[in-house]
Design an enzyme around this catalytic site. Structure first.
Site, mmCIF file in Angstrom:
data_model
loop_
_atom_site.group_PDB
_atom_site.id
_atom_site.type_symbol
_atom_site.label_atom_id
_atom_site.label_comp_id
_atom_site.label_asym_id
_atom_site.label_seq_id
_atom_site.Cartn_x
_atom_site.Cartn_y
_atom_site.Cartn_z
ATOM 1 N N LYS A 124 1.159 -0.858 0.357
ATOM 2 C CA LYS A 124 -0.022 0.000 -0.015
ATOM 3 C C LYS A 124 0.794 1.079 -0.162
ATOM 4 O O LYS A 124 1.910 1.253 0.313
ATOM 5 C CB LYS A 124 -0.392 0.152 1.101
HETATM 6 P P1 NAD Z 1 -13.682 7.327 -2.687
HETATM 7 O O1 NAD Z 1 -11.434 8.921 -2.434
HETATM 8 O O2 NAD Z 1 -12.872 7.182 -4.031
HETATM 9 O O3 NAD Z 1 -14.055 7.511 -1.354
HETATM 10 C C1 NAD Z 1 -14.286 8.311 -0.341
HETATM 11 C C2 NAD Z 1 -15.457 8.571 0.016
HETATM 12 O O4 NAD Z 1 -15.426 8.347 1.888
HETATM 13 C C3 NAD Z 1 -15.863 9.256 -0.184
HETATM 14 O O5 NAD Z 1 -17.503 10.053 -0.272
HETATM 15 C C4 NAD Z 1 -15.752 10.521 0.543
HETATM 16 O O6 NAD Z 1 -16.689 11.673 1.467
HETATM 17 C C5 NAD Z 1 -16.614 9.813 2.048
HETATM 18 N N1 NAD Z 1 -15.763 10.003 3.204
HETATM 19 C C6 NAD Z 1 -14.552 10.531 3.450
HETATM 20 N N2 NAD Z 1 -14.362 10.678 5.005
HETATM 21 C C7 NAD Z 1 -15.298 10.243 5.724
HETATM 22 C C8 NAD Z 1 -16.200 10.865 6.794
HETATM 23 N N3 NAD Z 1 -15.582 10.807 8.243
HETATM 24 N N4 NAD Z 1 -16.994 9.742 6.611
HETATM 25 C C9 NAD Z 1 -18.171 9.796 6.074
HETATM 26 N N5 NAD Z 1 -17.628 9.753 4.861
HETATM 27 C C10 NAD Z 1 -16.270 9.795 4.654
HETATM 28 O O7 NAD Z 1 -12.813 6.288 -1.558
HETATM 29 P P2 NAD Z 1 -13.006 4.565 -2.070
HETATM 30 O O8 NAD Z 1 -12.281 4.732 -3.588
HETATM 31 O O9 NAD Z 1 -14.357 4.631 -2.767
HETATM 32 O O10 NAD Z 1 -12.563 3.888 -1.223
HETATM 33 C C11 NAD Z 1 -13.279 3.316 -0.007
HETATM 34 C C12 NAD Z 1 -13.360 2.658 1.106
HETATM 35 O O11 NAD Z 1 -13.044 1.107 -0.172
HETATM 36 C C13 NAD Z 1 -11.858 2.508 1.303
HETATM 37 O O12 NAD Z 1 -11.218 1.952 2.295
HETATM 38 C C14 NAD Z 1 -10.716 2.206 0.213
HETATM 39 O O13 NAD Z 1 -9.334 1.810 1.190
HETATM 40 C C15 NAD Z 1 -11.676 0.666 0.528
HETATM 41 N N6 NAD Z 1 -11.610 -0.127 -0.970
HETATM 42 C C16 NAD Z 1 -11.132 0.960 -2.180
HETATM 43 C C17 NAD Z 1 -11.319 -0.092 -3.491
HETATM 44 C C18 NAD Z 1 -11.166 0.684 -4.686
HETATM 45 O O14 NAD Z 1 -11.088 0.198 -5.766
HETATM 46 N N7 NAD Z 1 -11.024 2.099 -5.056
HETATM 47 C C19 NAD Z 1 -11.628 -1.577 -3.089
HETATM 48 C C20 NAD Z 1 -10.902 -2.009 -2.402
HETATM 49 C C21 NAD Z 1 -11.419 -1.587 -0.722
#
Ligand code: NAD
Length: 433
Positions: A124
């Site tokens: 990561k």
């Molecule tokens: P992103 O940046 O696209 O979206 C994050 C979302 O969370 C946004 O809507 C933001 O406003 C919201 N957010 C941030 N802080 C917040 C808070 N304190 N309370 C409520 N909402 C909040 O990120 P993403 O890629 O969608 O990732 C989200 C999660 O999923 C992370 O934990 C990431 O590690 C995990 N994840 C992502 C992927 C991927 O393919 N993108 C894969 C596996 C896991």
């Protein structure tokens, strides 16, 4: 133009991660590994080896802002384990990124790749920056500088990046270009989650969310509940949460969603396509007409069937998890439940489909993208969708069967499967020298 240097945060500590802060992502990751190691009967030496990142790098990332001012950020890349193959894991841009968080996320990537049987280790990266405060050209310079600083560690056969919070397909295109220009030829397989135009895969953008829906359907089917009958609340409306809402809404009732600015609810079900347009226009779910406001904390406690935390770590802890009324928590985010939160959910008979299984769809299609890039031969969207569904439902079935056989939670069963595959590879390869 005069160039001034400001905003120099103190260098982060690189202390050993044996005693992470209580309730932190790394403490949660360590507690989960300790449980799996105990179930598997591993000795202290093997446990410590599995708990300790293989390689870490800390880099300074100076940025010349559009104004001419220079600011400095700290960036990290951690390879937790590479026994099964090259490191694989996202790049996060978020102000709270620190080395311990990146260590936890890298460790989860190791178990996740193993649970869905990918030939990868876990890695990561992160930069402690709030991307919302910077222009596209500033983010491009940050990305290119970070990439060149960590260059010795990454590569298509050593460590492959993908988007995570705060980064996207464009970020991956900049990483790929910086790496390729420095090597002298185009190397698409150094990153996944790229735009289609530069070797991305069909289906990657929605893969994590599609995987969440596959495992949710599998978990519901075990209880004899059809997806069409359930209500769903989703925290986070980014790459994972928004597409999960879209896919769920086509088959179930999505009654609440939120982002960092707040949340909305509509008990009859949200019109998600119209909500997507609202978010496109305004940058947030807040203020969507045809829905009532709800806070992030209230959303976690709504009386729904399925709760999908898809934002940040540690939201289901000792103060919030006891109020969860959902029967299923499907972890879209990495590490949304702390060890204390997990115990409360178990006590209240909430079934948790853990992150290392539930959100693995993204890395599965990242793997497909890497395979396609290495072969320079591209698959159809249907082939990708079918292969993804097969991987996710097979992994769910394996985890669920072990959980039933050994009387474990789905989390412990998933970790036991992932940790055991990694430990076996390590033991068969032997210790060098
Ligand atoms: P992103 O940046 O696209 O979206 C994050 C979302 O969370 C946004 O809507 C933001 O406003 C919201 N957010 C941030 N802080 C917040 C808070 N304190 N309370 C409520 N909402 C909040 O990120 P993403 O890629 O969608 O990732 C989200 C999660 O999923 C992370 O934990 C990431 O590690 C995990 N994840 C992502 C992927 C991927 O393919 N993108 C894969 C596996 C896991």
């Amino acid at each position: 133009m005069t160039t001034t240097t400001t905003s120099v945060p103190p260098a982060p500590s690189f202390a050993p991660s044996d005693t992470p802060e209580e309730g932190s992502a790394l403490a949660t990751a360590h507690a989960q590994l300790a449980t799996a190691a105990e179930i598997l009967g591993y000795d202290e030496g093997l446990h410590r080896m599995l708990a300790t990142p293989r390689r870490e790098i800390h880099v300074a990332v100076p940025l010349r802002r559009d104004t001419g001012e220079t600011v400095l950020f700290h960036g990290f890349r951690v390879q937790h384990n590479v026994s099964l193959g090259p490191g694989k894991g996202g790049l996060r841009y978020h102000p709270s990124v620190d080395v311990d968080e990146v260590r936890a996320l890298a460790m989860w990537m190791t178990w996740k790749c193993a649970v869905v049987n990918l030939p990868y280790g876990g890695a990561k990266g992160g930069v402690a920056i709030d991307p919302r405060g910077y222009s596209q050209s500033e983010l491009e310079r940050v990305t290119r500088r970070y990439t060149s600083e960590i260059m010795p560690m990454i590569g298509p056969d050593t460590d492959i990046m993908a988007p995570d919070m705060g980064t996207d397909a464009q970020t991956m295109a900049w990483v790929m270009d910086t790496y390729s220009v420095n090597r002298g030829y185009t190397i698409p397989a150094v990153v996944t989650g790229k735009p289609l135009a530069v070797g991305g895969s069909l289906g990657r953008g929605t893969a994590t969310s599609a995987g969440i829906v596959h495992v949710t359907s599998a978990a519901l089917a075990e209880a004899g509940v059809p997806l069409a009958k359930v209500s769903v609340a989703i925290q986070g409306f980014g790459k994972v949460g928004s597409h999960a809402a879209e896919i769920f809404a086509a088959r179930a009732r999505v009654v609440a969603v939120s982002d960092q600015y707040g949340g909305i609810r509509a008990d009859d079900g949200l019109d998600v396509p119209r909500l997507m347009e609202h978010v496109q226009r305004t940058g947030s779910v807040v203020g969507f007409d045809g829905a009532d406001p709800v806070s992030n904390t209230e959303l976690l406690a709504l009386d729904v069937d399925v709760l999908v935390p898809a934002a940040i770590e540690g939201v289901l802890d000792e103060t919030t998890a006891g109020s969860v009324k959902a029967r299923w928590v499907v972890e879209g985010a990495n590490g949304p439940t702390t060890a204390a939160g997990d115990a409360l959910l178990a006590k209240n008979d909430v079934t948790v489909v853990p992150d290392v299984l539930a959100n693995a769809g993204g890395v599965v299609v990242s793997y497909f993208e890497w395979v396609q890039a290495n072969q320079t031969y591209w698959w159809t969207e249907q082939e990708i969708a079918d292969k993804l569904e097969h991987r996710m439902t097979t992994a769910y079935a394996e985890v669920s069967a072990l959980a039933k056989r050994e009387g474990l939670s789905l989390r412990d069963a998933a970790l036991v499967i992932g940790v055991k595959r990694v430990a076996e590879a390590h033991q068969i390869r032997g210790l060098y020298p």
